[in-house]
Design a protein around this motif. Structure first.
Motif, PDB file in Angstrom:
ATOM      1  N   ALA A 283      -2.064  -3.139  26.944  1.00 41.41           N
ATOM      2  CA  ALA A 283      -1.992  -3.664  28.310  1.00 41.41           C
ATOM      3  C   ALA A 283      -3.315  -4.347  28.635  1.00 41.41           C
ATOM      4  CB  ALA A 283      -1.733  -2.525  29.294  1.00 41.41           C
ATOM      5  N   ALA A 284      -3.277  -5.334  29.517  1.00 38.09           N
ATOM      6  CA  ALA A 284      -4.501  -6.066  29.877  1.00 38.09           C
ATOM      7  C   ALA A 284      -5.575  -5.145  30.423  1.00 38.09           C
ATOM      8  CB  ALA A 284      -4.184  -7.165  30.896  1.00 38.09           C
ATOM      9  N   ASP A 285      -5.178  -4.097  31.136  1.00 36.63           N
ATOM     10  CA  ASP A 285      -6.149  -3.173  31.739  1.00 36.63           C
ATOM     11  C   ASP A 285      -6.276  -1.860  30.962  1.00 36.63           C
ATOM     12  OD1 ASP A 285      -3.628  -2.231  32.374  1.00 36.63           O
ATOM     13  OD2 ASP A 285      -4.088  -1.823  34.475  1.00 36.63           O
ATOM     14  N   ALA A 286      -5.942  -1.885  29.682  1.00 38.39           N
ATOM     15  CA  ALA A 286      -6.036  -0.677  28.848  1.00 38.39           C
ATOM     16  C   ALA A 286      -7.463  -0.133  28.860  1.00 38.39           C
ATOM     17  CB  ALA A 286      -5.612  -0.996  27.420  1.00 38.39           C
ATOM     18  N   VAL A 287      -7.564   1.197  28.776  1.00 42.09           N
ATOM     19  CA  VAL A 287      -8.852   1.877  28.686  1.00 42.09           C
ATOM     20  C   VAL A 287      -8.865   2.634  27.368  1.00 42.09           C
ATOM     21  CG1 VAL A 287     -10.370   3.604  29.726  1.00 42.09           C
ATOM     22  CG2 VAL A 287      -9.009   2.096  31.188  1.00 42.09           C
ATOM     23  N   VAL A 288      -9.907   2.395  26.568  1.00 45.83           N
ATOM     24  CA  VAL A 288     -10.002   3.035  25.259  1.00 45.83           C
ATOM     25  C   VAL A 288     -11.314   3.793  25.171  1.00 45.83           C
ATOM     26  CG1 VAL A 288      -9.983   2.684  22.765  1.00 45.83           C
ATOM     27  CG2 VAL A 288      -8.599   1.203  24.242  1.00 45.83           C
ATOM     28  N   HIS A 289     -11.207   5.086  24.855  1.00 45.24           N
ATOM     29  CA  HIS A 289     -12.362   5.973  24.722  1.00 45.24           C
ATOM     30  C   HIS A 289     -12.640   6.180  23.241  1.00 45.24           C
ATOM     31  CE1 HIS A 289     -11.518   7.024  28.947  1.00 45.24           C
ATOM     32  NE2 HIS A 289     -10.257   7.072  28.559  1.00 45.24           N
ATOM     33  N   THR A 290     -13.872   5.932  22.805  1.00 42.71           N
ATOM     34  CA  THR A 290     -14.268   6.117  21.411  1.00 42.71           C
ATOM     35  C   THR A 290     -15.567   6.924  21.376  1.00 42.71           C
ATOM     36  OG1 THR A 290     -15.799   4.261  21.116  1.00 42.71           O
ATOM     37  CG2 THR A 290     -13.433   3.737  21.002  1.00 42.71           C
ATOM     38  N   PRO A 291     -15.972   7.387  20.189  1.00 43.12           N
ATOM     39  CA  PRO A 291     -17.266   8.076  20.097  1.00 43.12           C
ATOM     40  C   PRO A 291     -18.450   7.186  20.486  1.00 43.12           C
ATOM     41  CG  PRO A 291     -15.914   8.635  18.217  1.00 43.12           C
ATOM     42  CD  PRO A 291     -15.200   7.521  18.943  1.00 43.12           C
ATOM     43  N   PHE A 292     -18.255   5.875  20.534  1.00 41.32           N
ATOM     44  CA  PHE A 292     -19.336   4.955  20.898  1.00 41.32           C
ATOM     45  C   PHE A 292     -19.228   4.434  22.322  1.00 41.32           C
ATOM     46  CE2 PHE A 292     -19.767   4.705  16.259  1.00 41.32           C
ATOM     47  CZ  PHE A 292     -21.116   4.978  16.173  1.00 41.32           C
ATOM     48  N   GLY A 293     -18.290   4.949  23.094  1.00 36.67           N
ATOM     49  CA  GLY A 293     -18.199   4.546  24.489  1.00 36.67           C
ATOM     50  C   GLY A 293     -16.782   4.310  24.936  1.00 36.67           C
ATOM     51  N   THR A 294     -16.642   4.010  26.216  1.00 40.28           N
ATOM     52  CA  THR A 294     -15.349   3.712  26.823  1.00 40.28           C
ATOM     53  C   THR A 294     -15.287   2.217  27.098  1.00 40.28           C
ATOM     54  OG1 THR A 294     -15.177   5.902  27.810  1.00 40.28           O
ATOM     55  CG2 THR A 294     -13.882   4.146  28.836  1.00 40.28           C
ATOM     56  N   PHE A 295     -14.172   1.625  26.733  1.00 40.06           N
ATOM     57  CA  PHE A 295     -13.989   0.180  26.868  1.00 40.06           C
ATOM     58  C   PHE A 295     -12.830  -0.061  27.835  1.00 40.06           C
ATOM     59  CE2 PHE A 295     -15.918   1.245  22.923  1.00 40.06           C
ATOM     60  CZ  PHE A 295     -17.029   0.431  22.918  1.00 40.06           C
ATOM     61  N   GLU A 296     -13.134  -0.735  28.924  1.00 35.72           N
ATOM     62  CA  GLU A 296     -12.146  -0.978  29.965  1.00 35.72           C
ATOM     63  C   GLU A 296     -11.623  -2.407  29.857  1.00 35.72           C
ATOM     64  OE1 GLU A 296     -13.494   0.287  33.802  1.00 35.72           O
ATOM     65  OE2 GLU A 296     -14.348   2.135  32.977  1.00 35.72           O
ATOM     66  N   GLY A 297     -10.328  -2.511  29.612  1.00 31.78           N
ATOM     67  CA  GLY A 297      -9.685  -3.807  29.438  1.00 31.78           C
ATOM     68  C   GLY A 297      -9.542  -4.132  27.962  1.00 31.78           C
ATOM     69  N   ARG A 298      -8.429  -4.757  27.618  1.00 32.41           N
ATOM     70  CA  ARG A 298      -8.193  -5.030  26.193  1.00 32.41           C
ATOM     71  C   ARG A 298      -9.207  -6.009  25.613  1.00 32.41           C
ATOM     72  NH1 ARG A 298      -2.435  -7.598  27.082  1.00 32.41           N
ATOM     73  NH2 ARG A 298      -3.078  -9.580  27.949  1.00 32.41           N
ATOM     74  N   THR A 299      -9.786  -6.874  26.449  1.00 28.96           N
ATOM     75  CA  THR A 299     -10.805  -7.809  25.946  1.00 28.96           C
ATOM     76  C   THR A 299     -12.053  -7.046  25.502  1.00 28.96           C
ATOM     77  OG1 THR A 299      -9.965  -9.549  27.377  1.00 28.96           O
ATOM     78  CG2 THR A 299     -12.196  -9.825  26.522  1.00 28.96           C
ATOM     79  N   ALA A 300     -12.482  -6.065  26.298  1.00 24.75           N
ATOM     80  CA  ALA A 300     -13.666  -5.276  25.941  1.00 24.75           C
ATOM     81  C   ALA A 300     -13.428  -4.491  24.653  1.00 24.75           C
ATOM     82  CB  ALA A 300     -14.038  -4.331  27.075  1.00 24.75           C
ATOM     83  N   TYR A 301     -12.239  -3.912  24.506  1.00 26.49           N
ATOM     84  CA  TYR A 301     -11.946  -3.145  23.289  1.00 26.49           C
ATOM     85  C   TYR A 301     -11.863  -4.069  22.076  1.00 26.49           C
ATOM     86  CZ  TYR A 301      -9.731   0.139  20.064  1.00 26.49           C
ATOM     87  OH  TYR A 301      -9.432   0.928  18.972  1.00 26.49           O
ATOM     88  N   ARG A 302     -11.277  -5.239  22.235  1.00 27.29           N
ATOM     89  CA  ARG A 302     -11.206  -6.171  21.112  1.00 27.29           C
ATOM     90  C   ARG A 302     -12.617  -6.593  20.672  1.00 27.29           C
ATOM     91  NH1 ARG A 302      -7.317 -11.259  19.846  1.00 27.29           N
ATOM     92  NH2 ARG A 302      -8.575 -12.107  18.143  1.00 27.29           N
ATOM     93  N   THR A 303     -13.500  -6.845  21.622  1.00 22.88           N
ATOM     94  CA  THR A 303     -14.885  -7.194  21.284  1.00 22.88           C
ATOM     95  C   THR A 303     -15.537  -6.072  20.486  1.00 22.88           C
ATOM     96  OG1 THR A 303     -15.089  -8.599  23.232  1.00 22.88           O
ATOM     97  CG2 THR A 303     -17.144  -7.803  22.256  1.00 22.88           C
ATOM     98  N   TYR A 304     -15.333  -4.825  20.927  1.00 17.14           N
ATOM     99  CA  TYR A 304     -15.862  -3.665  20.193  1.00 17.14           C
ATOM    100  C   TYR A 304     -15.306  -3.624  18.767  1.00 17.14           C
ATOM    101  CZ  TYR A 304     -15.850   1.208  18.616  1.00 17.14           C
ATOM    102  OH  TYR A 304     -15.956   2.355  17.860  1.00 17.14           O
ATOM    103  N   LEU A 305     -13.996  -3.823  18.616  1.00 15.62           N
ATOM    104  CA  LEU A 305     -13.399  -3.795  17.280  1.00 15.62           C
ATOM    105  C   LEU A 305     -13.953  -4.904  16.394  1.00 15.62           C
ATOM    106  CD1 LEU A 305      -9.651  -3.102  18.159  1.00 15.62           C
ATOM    107  CD2 LEU A 305     -11.242  -1.530  17.018  1.00 15.62           C
TER     108      LEU A 305
END
Length: 173
Positions: A35-57
């Motif tokens: 989802a566009a507003d997905a929130v993903v929690h990882t050992p390196f931080g929380t990424f709010e929004g699919r764009t932020a998580y994609r950048t992390y990946l």
């Protein structure tokens, strides 16, 4: 993928695609899976929004270009999918934001993942694995309390520095 195929796809199969495709750098179905507003929690931080998580990946794959993950078990209960995985790779790039130099060392770690889906898209995900074991396998785990304190200080300074620059951009002192 056609609409009919998408309607038959389960949250488990979507989860398997996230681990098998997205985590390996295949972003062709990324917007369909998150989802566009997905929130993903990882050992390196929380990424709010699919764009932020994609950048992390993308940054993570630059640090560990041969990254791969195998799902060991997957369970689905309603809109939630849980899985155990084994991840492995070789850290050939520096993770500047985490203060980690490139080591050329390989790692293999177990982990767990919990994903919540709504309307066929992941809206929140928690990825859990042992960060200290990761550092140890890379040869970056400090060998003394003083070295550990130095590493912790670098992490704190990098986080505080980014927060200070955020505040200064917003006019806070």
């Amino acid at each position: 993928m056609t609409y009919a195929e998408s309607a038959r796809e389960t949250n488990t199969s979507r989860f398997e695609r996230i681990v098998g495709e997205v985590w390996s750098g295949d972003f062709s179905a990324y917007n369909d899976l998150f989802a566009a507003d997905a929130v993903v929690h990882t050992p390196f931080g929380t990424f709010e929004g699919r764009t932020a998580y994609r950048t992390y990946l993308e940054e993570s794959l630059g640090v560990v270009p041969d990254f791969e993950a195998d799902l060991d078990e997957v369970f689905e209960a309603g809109e939630t999918v849980a899985g155990r995985f084994t991840q492995r790779g070789t850290q050939t790039g520096a993770a500047a934001s985490a203060g980690l130099p490139a080591t050329g060392n390989s790692f293999e770690l177990p982990g767990s993942n919990f994903a919540q889906f709504e309307d066929g898209r992941c809206v929140e995900m928690w990825t859990i694995w042992d960060r200290m074991e990761f550092l140890d396998q890379l040869g970056l785990f400090p060998d003394s309390p003083r070295a550990f304190a130095r590493l912790l200080g670098l992490r704190l300074r990098s986080r505080l520095g980014s927060r200070r620059s955020d505040r200064s951009r917003h006019g806070a002192a």
